[in-house]
Design an enzyme around this catalytic site. Structure first.
Site, PDB file in Angstrom:
ATOM      1  N   GLU A 130      10.747 -38.429  64.479  1.00 55.11           N
ATOM      2  CA  GLU A 130      11.046 -38.218  65.901  1.00 55.11           C
ATOM      3  C   GLU A 130       9.982 -37.344  66.551  1.00 55.11           C
ATOM      4  OE1 GLU A 130      15.264 -37.294  67.636  1.00 55.11           O
ATOM      5  OE2 GLU A 130      15.386 -37.469  65.447  1.00 55.11           O
ATOM      6  N   PHE A 131       9.624 -36.272  65.823  1.00 57.77           N
ATOM      7  CA  PHE A 131       8.614 -35.350  66.347  1.00 57.77           C
ATOM      8  C   PHE A 131       7.291 -36.099  66.567  1.00 57.77           C
ATOM      9  CE2 PHE A 131       5.293 -32.167  66.101  1.00 57.77           C
ATOM     10  CZ  PHE A 131       5.811 -31.111  66.841  1.00 57.77           C
ATOM     11  N   ASP A 132       6.875 -36.838  65.530  1.00 60.27           N
ATOM     12  CA  ASP A 132       5.603 -37.572  65.623  1.00 60.27           C
ATOM     13  C   ASP A 132       5.642 -38.594  66.748  1.00 60.27           C
ATOM     14  OD1 ASP A 132       4.750 -36.096  63.522  1.00 60.27           O
ATOM     15  OD2 ASP A 132       5.011 -37.671  62.016  1.00 60.27           O
ATOM     16  N   LEU A 179     -11.114  -0.485  60.676  1.00 61.33           N
ATOM     17  CA  LEU A 179     -10.353   0.697  60.268  1.00 61.33           C
ATOM     18  C   LEU A 179     -11.069   1.398  59.136  1.00 61.33           C
ATOM     19  CD1 LEU A 179      -6.732  -0.748  60.088  1.00 61.33           C
ATOM     20  CD2 LEU A 179      -7.755   0.636  61.888  1.00 61.33           C
ATOM     21  N   GLU A 229       2.402  -1.263  57.821  1.00 67.92           N
ATOM     22  CA  GLU A 229       2.517  -2.721  57.838  1.00 67.92           C
ATOM     23  C   GLU A 229       1.503  -3.329  56.874  1.00 67.92           C
ATOM     24  OE1 GLU A 229       0.725  -4.261  61.736  1.00 67.92           O
ATOM     25  OE2 GLU A 229       0.996  -2.122  62.080  1.00 67.92           O
ATOM     26  N   LYS A 232      -1.657  -5.362  55.416  1.00 66.68           N
ATOM     27  CA  LYS A 232      -3.049  -5.622  55.818  1.00 66.68           C
ATOM     28  C   LYS A 232      -3.355  -7.056  55.369  1.00 66.68           C
ATOM     29  CE  LYS A 232      -7.759  -3.774  55.265  1.00 66.68           C
ATOM     30  NZ  LYS A 232      -8.338  -4.975  55.723  1.00 66.68           N
ATOM     31  N   ASP A 268      -5.043 -10.506  54.569  1.00 61.82           N
ATOM     32  CA  ASP A 268      -6.369 -10.804  54.045  1.00 61.82           C
ATOM     33  C   ASP A 268      -6.844 -12.121  54.652  1.00 61.82           C
ATOM     34  OD1 ASP A 268      -8.639 -10.617  52.600  1.00 61.82           O
ATOM     35  OD2 ASP A 268      -7.751 -11.159  50.679  1.00 61.82           O
ATOM     36  N   ARG A 316     -13.845 -11.916  65.379  1.00 65.26           N
ATOM     37  CA  ARG A 316     -14.278 -10.526  65.488  1.00 65.26           C
ATOM     38  C   ARG A 316     -15.795 -10.429  65.625  1.00 65.26           C
ATOM     39  NH1 ARG A 316     -15.974  -6.367  62.259  1.00 65.26           N
ATOM     40  NH2 ARG A 316     -15.401  -4.354  63.122  1.00 65.26           N
ATOM     41  N   TYR A 335      -0.876  -8.456  64.955  1.00 64.22           N
ATOM     42  CA  TYR A 335      -0.661  -7.054  64.577  1.00 64.22           C
ATOM     43  C   TYR A 335      -1.094  -6.026  65.620  1.00 64.22           C
ATOM     44  CZ  TYR A 335      -5.551  -7.449  62.987  1.00 64.22           C
ATOM     45  OH  TYR A 335      -6.891  -7.663  62.914  1.00 64.22           O
ATOM     46  N   LYS A 342      -6.323   0.195  50.581  1.00 62.65           N
ATOM     47  CA  LYS A 342      -6.603  -1.103  49.950  1.00 62.65           C
ATOM     48  C   LYS A 342      -6.113  -1.098  48.501  1.00 62.65           C
ATOM     49  CE  LYS A 342     -10.469  -3.196  51.037  1.00 62.65           C
ATOM     50  NZ  LYS A 342     -11.134  -4.323  51.636  1.00 62.65           N
ATOM     51  N   CYS A 350     -22.491 -29.715  19.350  1.00 62.72           N
ATOM     52  CA  CYS A 350     -21.801 -30.167  20.560  1.00 62.72           C
ATOM     53  C   CYS A 350     -20.377 -30.612  20.208  1.00 62.72           C
ATOM     54  CB  CYS A 350     -22.575 -31.320  21.187  1.00 62.72           C
ATOM     55  SG  CYS A 350     -21.720 -32.025  22.601  1.00 62.72           S
ATOM     56  N   CYS A 359     -20.264 -34.642  20.865  1.00 63.12           N
ATOM     57  CA  CYS A 359     -21.020 -35.664  20.135  1.00 63.12           C
ATOM     58  C   CYS A 359     -21.585 -35.154  18.815  1.00 63.12           C
ATOM     59  CB  CYS A 359     -22.144 -36.210  21.015  1.00 63.12           C
ATOM     60  SG  CYS A 359     -23.454 -35.019  21.297  1.00 63.12           S
ATOM     61  N   CYS A 414     -26.513 -29.211  24.929  1.00 57.12           N
ATOM     62  CA  CYS A 414     -26.555 -30.342  24.012  1.00 57.12           C
ATOM     63  C   CYS A 414     -27.717 -31.235  24.447  1.00 57.12           C
ATOM     64  CB  CYS A 414     -25.232 -31.112  24.088  1.00 57.12           C
ATOM     65  SG  CYS A 414     -25.350 -32.732  23.311  1.00 57.12           S
ATOM     66  N   CYS A 474     -24.178 -38.504  24.838  1.00 51.93           N
ATOM     67  CA  CYS A 474     -23.054 -37.562  24.877  1.00 51.93           C
ATOM     68  C   CYS A 474     -22.188 -37.899  26.097  1.00 51.93           C
ATOM     69  CB  CYS A 474     -23.621 -36.145  24.953  1.00 51.93           C
ATOM     70  SG  CYS A 474     -22.388 -34.859  25.024  1.00 51.93           S
TER      71      CYS A 474
HETATM   72  S1  IVH Z   1      -5.080  -2.911  63.100  1.00 53.17           S
HETATM   73  C1  IVH Z   1      -8.058  -0.733  65.894  1.00 53.17           C
HETATM   74  N1  IVH Z   1      -3.418  -4.072  61.467  1.00 53.17           N
HETATM   75  O1  IVH Z   1      -8.214  -5.174  58.719  1.00 53.17           O
HETATM   76  C2  IVH Z   1      -7.198  -1.237  64.817  1.00 53.17           C
HETATM   77  N2  IVH Z   1      -5.721  -4.524  61.211  1.00 53.17           N
HETATM   78  O2  IVH Z   1     -10.689  -2.796  59.327  1.00 53.17           O
HETATM   79  C3  IVH Z   1      -7.107  -2.687  64.774  1.00 53.17           C
HETATM   80  N3  IVH Z   1      -6.227  -6.150  59.434  1.00 53.17           N
HETATM   81  O3  IVH Z   1     -10.730  -6.182  60.620  1.00 53.17           O
HETATM   82  C4  IVH Z   1      -6.743  -3.217  63.455  1.00 53.17           C
HETATM   83  N4  IVH Z   1      -4.161  -6.529  58.843  1.00 53.17           N
HETATM   84  O4  IVH Z   1      -8.759  -7.542  60.958  1.00 53.17           O
HETATM   85  C5  IVH Z   1      -4.707  -3.904  61.810  1.00 53.17           C
HETATM   86  N5  IVH Z   1      -1.808  -5.097  60.131  1.00 53.17           N
HETATM   87  C6  IVH Z   1      -3.093  -4.935  60.480  1.00 53.17           C
HETATM   88  C7  IVH Z   1      -4.131  -5.611  59.824  1.00 53.17           C
HETATM   89  C8  IVH Z   1      -5.445  -5.367  60.209  1.00 53.17           C
HETATM   90  C9  IVH Z   1      -5.419  -6.834  58.624  1.00 53.17           C
HETATM   91  C10 IVH Z   1      -7.701  -6.247  59.397  1.00 53.17           C
HETATM   92  C11 IVH Z   1      -8.362  -6.249  60.715  1.00 53.17           C
HETATM   93  C12 IVH Z   1      -9.592  -5.388  60.575  1.00 53.17           C
HETATM   94  C13 IVH Z   1      -9.458  -4.810  59.220  1.00 53.17           C
HETATM   95  C14 IVH Z   1      -9.466  -3.304  59.277  1.00 53.17           C
END
Ligand code: IVH
Length: 687
Positions: free
Chosen positions: A42-44, A90, A120, A122, A124, A143, A231, A320, A414, A417, A432, A438
């Site tokens: 339906e969505f599609d 940061l 909160e 971080k 990746d 960024r 964030y 970290k 090897c 072979c 080898c 081989c």
């Molecule tokens: S706050 C001015 N919150 O980590 C502060 N950054 O150097 C703005 N990142 O490049 C960043 N999770 O992209 C903030 N919960 C989070 C984050 C976060 C990942 C990244 C951000 C930044 C790097 C910190």
């Protein structure tokens, strides 16, 4: 008045508006609330109806239509744009003591003012900023260097967790920041698909997310199933936002952003430490990667009071996580033989849970690696996984070594072979030498030859090659060009004794025709890719390109002395010897003669390749009218010039597009580097 303008489009406009609103609502419920309100069909169906209407009535289509989620528009180049508010990074640390210092320092600076922290995740991934005006997404920028980033708006629109239009109340003008992450499930599925198509798998979700945002085709980006975690929110003077970070994120959630629920208000260092401890383990249960915890002062009016250091705010810090490490028993070692005969030892491990996946195998690189680590039979090995998805052996768990255990003895023959292995002086790996007898080497070479970056004969997958080899039709790459329609039809049906094991399916008439057409098309593949396809040791894509451009044709390349080969840029002595030895082999010369007779490109195409820019080095910056940046770089190379990333005394010309960064311009002026416009360039290359 013409016929068309007489049609009343109002009912159509209303239908389109209804479909767009409904699709937005369903998308929101699905991605934000995990609720499927209609079937996929339906969505599609609704999506297709809206797409059709937009094609028919482009003047009624909205740039923020949910059809943009499917992608389809092509990014010509990623315009560089300056951030309205610089994107700061940061301060970060791996040490809990430094988090304690941060907490103590902040408390001292705030001198008795009551405040709290937010902790909160971080994420990746890749940081981006989204500008919203009057509730509508107007721009998405990476960024970049914090001051200038790339405009990736088209690709960002394909990410379902990025709202295109906001819900409820919202500030009139603001920027939402967050991280684009590649959830593990989608990432792993994408890698499985890539490997099955003969493409390199992505090393980790972060790099893959970053690459996805820079894809030219937004429909490809849509397929990646990326996720946006919001964030941070900021607004220009005069636009008011809640005065706590927590409150801002709560509001963002109501506007339709995906804000992860794992955020906690903490009143002191003990609560911060408890949050960190919890997520150090619990992070592996998340569906996406995080690499730490971000701690921010919650009360935003205090941010100004705390201020900034040179690079980062004083009101936040990132902790970290260290790479996770486990120890697990080494059950056995397998030895894999690659297409060039190089042997790679692989540790078969007792399966162990690490960094979100079960690890069963890890490379032991080569004999030197095993000796350096002093790995014994029955050892427990330490395995680590940092930002990479691929686990690494980082040492032996000596506490678990049994007494009298024996060091691993590297194989001498090897495993495929039985030929005694050879080790070239100065090289770490064994190989080898039985190239033509081989099995994995033969099949590996054929697979490499037909690969996407080589001859690109897509319909010749591994199973087909294996089958053609087994029935004796393809023993080397030249045999591919002798295949006949009647030899192919019916192959794989089990009628030939040796086919039986094949799972590639029977080749039908249509399949045979497609295969032969693909083989025929490969005869147009440029010479540099033919050189790469030969699979000469150490000759990668770049090396092949350099060799092809230097020698211009196969005869010159084939008869080149080792010393001349080593003259070519990026070709070292070891590669020069490998190329020389490869062409010295009579059998290889025979294969080349047959490929030549078959009509493959054996010289640099005249016209498309010239030497007008030979000896010149270009730096390309900014946006161009006729070319994308990648295209203009390729064009320079086609004309014999070189492209470099930064302006130096070696730069001949700075090719300046619009909106180029001021640094490059300044540097070029300082060094007296000549600056060309796109027009100058076109004239120079007589285009
Ligand atoms: S706050 C001015 N919150 O980590 C502060 N950054 O150097 C703005 N990142 O490049 C960043 N999770 O992209 C903030 N919960 C989070 C984050 C976060 C990942 C990244 C951000 C930044 C790097 C910190």
């Amino acid at each position: 008045m013409d016929l068309f303008s007489a049609i009343d489009t109002e009912p159509i406009r209303q239908r389109m508006e209804f479909l767009a609103e409904e699709l937005d609502r369903l998308n929101y419920e699905y991605y934000m609330n995990d609720r499927s309100l209609v079937s996929d069909e339906e969505f599609d169906g609704m999506m297709r109806e809206l797409q059709d209407l937009e094609r028919q009535y482009p003047e009624l289509a909205s740039p923020l239509s949910p059809t943009k989620r499917v992608g389809g528009e092509v990014n010509k180049s990623f315009r560089q744009v300056e951030h309205r508010f610089p994107m700061l990074s940061l301060g970060n640390t791996y040490s809990i003591e430094e988090i304690e210092d941060f907490e103590g320092r902040t408390r001292k600076l705030l001198d008795g003012i009551p405040f709290t922290y937010t902790c909160e995740l971080k994420y990746d991934g890749v940081a981006i900023g989204l500008t919203y005006r009057h509730g509508k997404l107007v721009q998405a920028v990476t960024r970049g260097n914090g001051r200038v980033g790339d405009d990736i708006t088209l690709n960002a629109k394909t990410i379902p967790t990025i709202p295109l239009t906001l819900r409820g109340e919202y500030p009139d003008d603001f920027e939402a920041r967050g991280e684009v992450v590649y959830p593990f499930e989608a990432f792993n599925a994408m890698n499985v698909q890539r490997e099955s198509e003969g493409e390199e798998p992505f090393a980790n979700p972060r790099n893959a997310a970053s690459g996805s945002l820079k894809l030219q085709d937004s429909a490809e980006c849509a397929k990646r199933k990326l996720m946006f975690c919001m964030y941070f929110m900021m607004a220009p003077d005069g636009v008011s936002l809640p005065d706590t970070h927590f409150g801002r994120l709560e509001w963002a959630k109501q506007m339709g952003f995906k804000v992860q629920p794992y955020i906690q208000e903490c009143k002191d260092i003990d609560e911060i430490k408890a949050f960190i401890d919890y997520w150090d383990h619990a992070r592996w249960n998340l569906p996406f990667g995080i690499d730490g915890i971000v701690i921010k002062v919650n009360q935003t009016p205090l941010w100004d009071r705390l201020g900034l250091t040179a690079k980062s705010p004083r009101w936040a810090i990132a902790y970290k996580f260290k790479a996770e490490r486990v120890s697990t028993p080494l059950e056995s070692i397998s030895y894999q033989v690659g297409r060039t005969g190089v042997v790679t030892p692989v540790a078969n491990l007792k399966p162990v849970w690490l960094g979100g996946t079960t690890v069963k195998r890890a490379t032991l690189v080569n004999a030197d690696f095993i000796a350096r680590m002093d790995i014994h039979i029955g050892d427990h090995l330490f395995i680590e996984k940092g930002g990479e998805i691929i686990p690494k052996v980082v040492g032996v768990d000596m506490d678990k070594r049994s007494e009298g255990s024996m060091p691993v003895q590297y194989i001498v023959c090897c495993p495929e072979c039985g030929t005694p292995l050879v080790r070239v002086e100065g090289e770490a790996g064994h190989y080898c030498p039985n190239a033509d007898g081989c099995h994995p080497q033969i099949i590996g070479r054929l697979e490499h030859f037909v690969g996407r970056k080589a001859m690109d004969i897509e319909s010749l997958g591994s199973e087909r090659l294996e089958l053609l080899y087994k029935v004796g039709l393809v023993k080397n790459v030249a045999d591919i060009y002798d295949l006949k329609r009647e030899q192919l039809i019916g192959l794989g049906s089990g009628s030939v004794e040796e086919n039986k094991a094949s799972t590639g399916g029977t080749i039908q008439e249509k399949g045979a025709d497609n295969l032969l057409a693909a083989i025929e098309a490969s005869k147009q593949v440029p010479f540099e890719r033919v050189v790469f396809a030969l699979g000469i040791r150490y000759v990668g894509e770049v090396g092949a390109k350099k060799l092809a451009r230097y020698f211009k044709n196969i005869d010159a390349l084939m008869d080149a002395e080792e010393s001349e080969l080593a003259q070519v840029e990026d070709v070292g002595e070891v590669t020069a010897r490998a190329v020389h030895d490869w062409f010295a082999c009579e059998e290889h010369r025979g294969v080349i003669a047959r490929l030549k007779a078959a009509g493959l490109q054996m010289n640099v195409e005249l016209g498309s390749q010239s030497a007008e820019l030979e000896g010149m080095t270009f730096v390309v910056s900014g946006v161009f009218e006729r070319f994308s940046r990648e295209d203009i770089k390729a064009d320079i190379e086609r004309h014999g010039g070189k492209v470099s990333g930064s302006v130096s005394s070696k730069t001949t010309y700075l090719l300046a597009g619009e909106k180029m960064g001021p640094e490059k311009l300044k540097k070029a002026e300082k060094l007296g580097v000549k600056i060309l416009t796109e027009q100058d360039y076109l004239q120079m290359t007589a285009q």
